[in-house]
Design a protein around this motif. Structure first.
Motif, short mmCIF file in Angstrom:
data_model
loop_
_atom_site.label_atom_id
_atom_site.label_comp_id
_atom_site.label_asym_id
_atom_site.label_seq_id
_atom_site.Cartn_x
_atom_site.Cartn_y
_atom_site.Cartn_z
N SER A 58 -4.28 -9.88 -4.31
CA SER A 58 -2.87 -9.45 -4.49
C SER A 58 -2.99 -8.04 -5.07
O SER A 58 -1.87 -7.25 -4.56
N VAL A 59 -4.00 -7.74 -5.74
CA VAL A 59 -3.96 -6.27 -6.07
C VAL A 59 -4.36 -5.46 -5.00
O VAL A 59 -3.75 -4.20 -4.95
N ALA A 60 -5.27 -5.73 -4.06
CA ALA A 60 -5.89 -4.95 -3.05
C ALA A 60 -4.50 -4.66 -2.29
O ALA A 60 -4.28 -3.54 -1.81
N LYS A 61 -3.55 -5.74 -1.78
CA LYS A 61 -2.27 -5.63 -1.28
C LYS A 61 -1.47 -4.52 -1.97
O LYS A 61 -0.86 -3.71 -1.20
N ALA A 62 -1.19 -4.54 -3.09
CA ALA A 62 -0.39 -3.76 -3.98
C ALA A 62 -0.87 -2.32 -3.92
O ALA A 62 -0.19 -1.44 -3.95
N LEU A 63 -2.25 -1.98 -3.98
CA LEU A 63 -2.69 -0.78 -3.58
C LEU A 63 -2.35 -0.08 -2.58
O LEU A 63 -2.13 1.12 -2.43
N GLN A 64 -2.33 -0.95 -1.51
CA GLN A 64 -1.96 -0.49 0.02
C GLN A 64 -0.34 -0.31 0.10
O GLN A 64 0.02 0.72 0.73
N GLU A 65 0.33 -1.07 -0.45
CA GLU A 65 1.88 -1.28 -0.31
C GLU A 65 2.68 -0.89 -1.37
O GLU A 65 4.01 -0.90 -0.97
N SER A 66 2.26 -0.61 -2.57
CA SER A 66 3.31 -0.64 -3.63
C SER A 66 4.03 0.75 -3.53
O SER A 66 4.01 1.65 -2.74
N LYS A 67 5.35 0.50 -3.79
CA LYS A 67 6.30 1.42 -3.72
C LYS A 67 5.97 2.79 -4.89
O LYS A 67 6.28 3.91 -4.54
#
Length: 167
Positions: free
Chosen positions: A34-43
């Motif tokens: 979930s953190v890896a995804k947020a690193l890539q996609e966060s606003k």
């Protein structure tokens, strides 16, 4: 009696040392999905410079309890990609599961993703990061110190103060 005491002491030390070493051996150098995804996609993506001195805690201006020396928003896609790539490389490079017992973080990342705030408190000195989602501690991860120079360069370029002794 004289033989029992050294044996008990040796057994106790093995137990204590085994318990201390176990978390490092069991830890995987992997950023939680979930953190890896947020690193890539966060606003939003903010990079923080933190004071690692525990004596200076607590403060009104803090990042999960650590004094904020400064921060910068990472709006440039290339800069963001270089920070994420450096962190991922540092994680991948820690193939031996090495981590120290200290925690004196000098860097942090704050992300906003799917309505949640994700804070990563990073200690390149001890090779570990703690993750907080909406202020609650969750699974952290380990890495090496290799991303430190990339993180420091981004902070310096943004004219953000770095902790003394790491330049």
């Amino acid at each position: 009696m004289n033989r029992i005491l050294p044996t008990l002491l040796a057994a106790f030390l093995m137990l204590v040392l085994g318990a201390v070493a176990l978390p490092a051996c069991a830890a995987e150098p992997k950023i939680p999905a979930s953190v890896a995804k947020a690193l890539q996609e966060s606003k939003t993506f903010e990079l923080y410079s933190l004071n690692p001195n525990v004596e200076d805690k607590p403060h009104d201006t803090n990042f999960q309890g650590w004094k904020i020396l400064g921060k910068t928003s990472i709006d440039d896609a290339k800069t963001r990609a270089s920070l994420v790539a450096a962190l991922q490389k540092g994680v991948a490079d820690n193939t031996d599961g090495i981590v120290a017992a200290c925690f004196m973080p000098r860097h942090g990342i704050r992300l906003s993703h799917t309505g949640k705030t994700i804070d990563i408190v990073i200690c390149f000195q001890c090779y570990s990061s703690k993750v907080f989602i909406d202020g609650k501690p969750t699974e952290g991860f380990i890495h090496t110190d290799s991303p430190r120079d990339t993180f420091n360069k981004v902070l310096k370029d943004a004219k953000v103060e770095l902790p003394k002794g790491i330049e």
